[in-house]
Design a protein around this motif. Structure first.
Motif, PDB file in Angstrom:
ATOM      1  N   GLY A 259     -68.552  57.349  71.233  1.00  0.00           N
ATOM      2  CA  GLY A 259     -69.257  56.316  71.988  1.00  0.00           C
ATOM      3  C   GLY A 259     -70.130  56.889  73.092  1.00  0.00           C
ATOM      4  N   VAL A 260     -69.555  57.775  73.906  1.00  0.00           N
ATOM      5  CA  VAL A 260     -70.349  58.326  75.015  1.00  0.00           C
ATOM      6  C   VAL A 260     -71.452  59.243  74.486  1.00  0.00           C
ATOM      7  CG1 VAL A 260     -68.480  58.124  76.690  1.00  0.00           C
ATOM      8  CG2 VAL A 260     -68.701  60.232  75.369  1.00  0.00           C
ATOM      9  N   SER A 261     -71.169  59.943  73.379  1.00  0.00           N
ATOM     10  CA  SER A 261     -72.204  60.795  72.782  1.00  0.00           C
ATOM     11  C   SER A 261     -73.318  59.940  72.195  1.00  0.00           C
ATOM     12  CB  SER A 261     -71.600  61.686  71.691  1.00  0.00           C
ATOM     13  OG  SER A 261     -70.598  62.526  72.217  1.00  0.00           O
ATOM     14  N   GLY A 262     -72.921  58.820  71.563  1.00  0.00           N
ATOM     15  CA  GLY A 262     -73.925  57.907  71.023  1.00  0.00           C
ATOM     16  C   GLY A 262     -74.773  57.291  72.120  1.00  0.00           C
ATOM     17  N   GLN A 263     -74.130  56.974  73.248  1.00  0.00           N
ATOM     18  CA  GLN A 263     -74.890  56.442  74.379  1.00  0.00           C
ATOM     19  C   GLN A 263     -75.908  57.463  74.882  1.00  0.00           C
ATOM     20  OE1 GLN A 263     -71.714  55.395  77.077  1.00  0.00           O
ATOM     21  NE2 GLN A 263     -71.834  53.221  76.558  1.00  0.00           N
ATOM     22  N   ALA A 264     -75.458  58.717  74.978  1.00  0.00           N
ATOM     23  CA  ALA A 264     -76.373  59.767  75.436  1.00  0.00           C
ATOM     24  C   ALA A 264     -77.520  59.953  74.452  1.00  0.00           C
ATOM     25  CB  ALA A 264     -75.610  61.080  75.610  1.00  0.00           C
ATOM     26  N   TYR A 265     -77.188  59.911  73.157  1.00  0.00           N
ATOM     27  CA  TYR A 265     -78.202  60.071  72.105  1.00  0.00           C
ATOM     28  C   TYR A 265     -79.218  58.930  72.172  1.00  0.00           C
ATOM     29  CZ  TYR A 265     -80.084  60.372  67.335  1.00  0.00           C
ATOM     30  OH  TYR A 265     -80.915  60.470  66.243  1.00  0.00           O
ATOM     31  N   GLY A 267     -79.759  56.984  74.689  1.00  0.00           N
ATOM     32  CA  GLY A 267     -80.465  57.032  75.962  1.00  0.00           C
ATOM     33  C   GLY A 267     -81.639  57.996  75.938  1.00  0.00           C
ATOM     34  N   ARG A 268     -81.421  59.150  75.323  1.00  0.00           N
ATOM     35  CA  ARG A 268     -82.509  60.130  75.240  1.00  0.00           C
ATOM     36  C   ARG A 268     -83.642  59.609  74.362  1.00  0.00           C
ATOM     37  NH1 ARG A 268     -79.879  65.870  73.838  1.00  0.00           N
ATOM     38  NH2 ARG A 268     -82.075  66.499  74.002  1.00  0.00           N
ATOM     39  N   LEU A 269     -83.276  58.948  73.253  1.00  0.00           N
ATOM     40  CA  LEU A 269     -84.313  58.363  72.400  1.00  0.00           C
ATOM     41  C   LEU A 269     -85.069  57.260  73.143  1.00  0.00           C
ATOM     42  CD1 LEU A 269     -82.876  57.983  68.777  1.00  0.00           C
ATOM     43  CD2 LEU A 269     -84.877  59.293  69.498  1.00  0.00           C
TER      44      LEU A 269
END
Length: 318
Positions: A259-265, A267-269
């Motif tokens: 979840g947090v990795s997906g949020q970071a991903y 967010g960067r996109l």
């Protein structure tokens, strides 16, 4: 560990009894206190009366669980591979776009061509900006495959191994049960032979050797039964519950990290495309409406501008 060494090596009956007393009294606890406490806890544990039936049922459950986990593991592997393939193809698209960038830059260069259009320089600038955006998108996309592989595939691969390890423990216990049955039969055979020697007036030396053999058989049987009992208690006392508890923790933590990795991903996109829209001086609301309309038309198969009721694939109005 001294206790373990004695367990594996002591053969003489009296020495075996002494080793058991040492273990029970904690004579070697100073050398491995944690192991001694664990042994003491298992020795105090009362097994369920239907332990054998429960283990058979559990083994069946593990077979089902292993197949399901392997399916998830295989799907995660394919998902990670496809994410990596997408990133690779995105890189290929970026490389092709670079060729288009060069062509547009060339067409806007009056030193290279005889005629340039009024918008050529603006188009070349847009191509440069979008090229940088595609490069950034490619770098971000590389992360998705790694994220899925590391946080999903590898974790489920480990979990498949855990199921296999638990099955191996149950299998080892079953092998020890078989060894116990064999030891019991051996003892009965040798004890019967001793009875024949004793009742038939056999020689004293033969009776003595046979008596020693029977005593050794008793030690072997006792050892097998002790190991079976200890392994069974260990499975019910800690391993089975630990397997379930750790699996619950694993799934919680996996989706938390995902979840947090997906949020970071994401967010960067999101930041990337915010910059692109800003640099190209576009209205995001208008672009969102256009994207929605275009995608809806594409999903229906009817091009925008085609007459109402036209079948999918009909040419649009000129």
């Amino acid at each position: 560990d001294v206790t373990l060494a004695q367990f594996l090596t002591v053969q003489e009956p009296r020495a075996w009894e002494a080793a058991k007393k040492d273990a029970a009294s904690g004579a070697h606890a100073g050398e491995n206190e944690g192991e001694m406490r664990w042994r003491a806890a298992i020795n105090r544990y009362k097994m369920p009366d239907n332990a054998e039936r429960l283990l058979v049922d559990m083994n069946g459950q593990l077979e089902i669980m292993e197949r399901a986990l392997k399916e998830v593991c295989g799907a995660a592997r394919r998902l990670a591979d496809r994410a990596k393939a997408f990133a690779f193809e995105l890189g290929s698209f970026r490389a092709a776009w670079a060729g288009l960038e060069r062509a547009e830059a060339l067409s806007a260069d009056p030193r290279a061509v005889e005629h340039t259009t009024a918008s050529a320089s603006n188009l070349a600038s847009v191509m440069t900006k979008t090229g940088r955006a595609l490069s950034a998108w490619t770098r971000i996309a590389d992360f998705e495959g790694v994220m899925i592989e590391t946080l999903v595939f590898e974790i489920f691969k480990y979990e498949v191994g855990q199921v296999g390890a638990l099955k191996d423990m149950i299998r080892s216990r079953d092998e020890m049960v078989a060894a116990s049955v064999k030891a019991q039969r051996t003892l009965e055979k040798h004890d019967a032979e001793l009875g024949l020697l004793t009742s038939g007036g056999g020689r004293d030396d033969k009776i003595m050797r046979q008596t020693q053999q029977v005593e050794a058989d008793k030690v072997a049987l006792e050892r097998c039964n002790y190991v079976v009992d200890f392994m069974t208690k260990g499975l019910f006392f800690s391993e089975i519950d630990r397997f379930s508890t750790e699996k619950l923790q694993m799934i919680n933590e996996m989706f938390g990290m995902l979840g947090v990795s997906g949020q970071a991903y994401a967010g960067r996109l999101g930041k990337l495309w915010d910059v692109v829209i800003s640099q190209l001086e576009l209205d995001p609301v208008h672009m969102a409406a256009m994207a929605k309309k275009t995608m809806a038309a594409n999903s229906s198969g009817t091009p925008e501008g085609a007459p109402p009721g036209s079948p999918p694939g009909s040419p649009g109005a000129l």
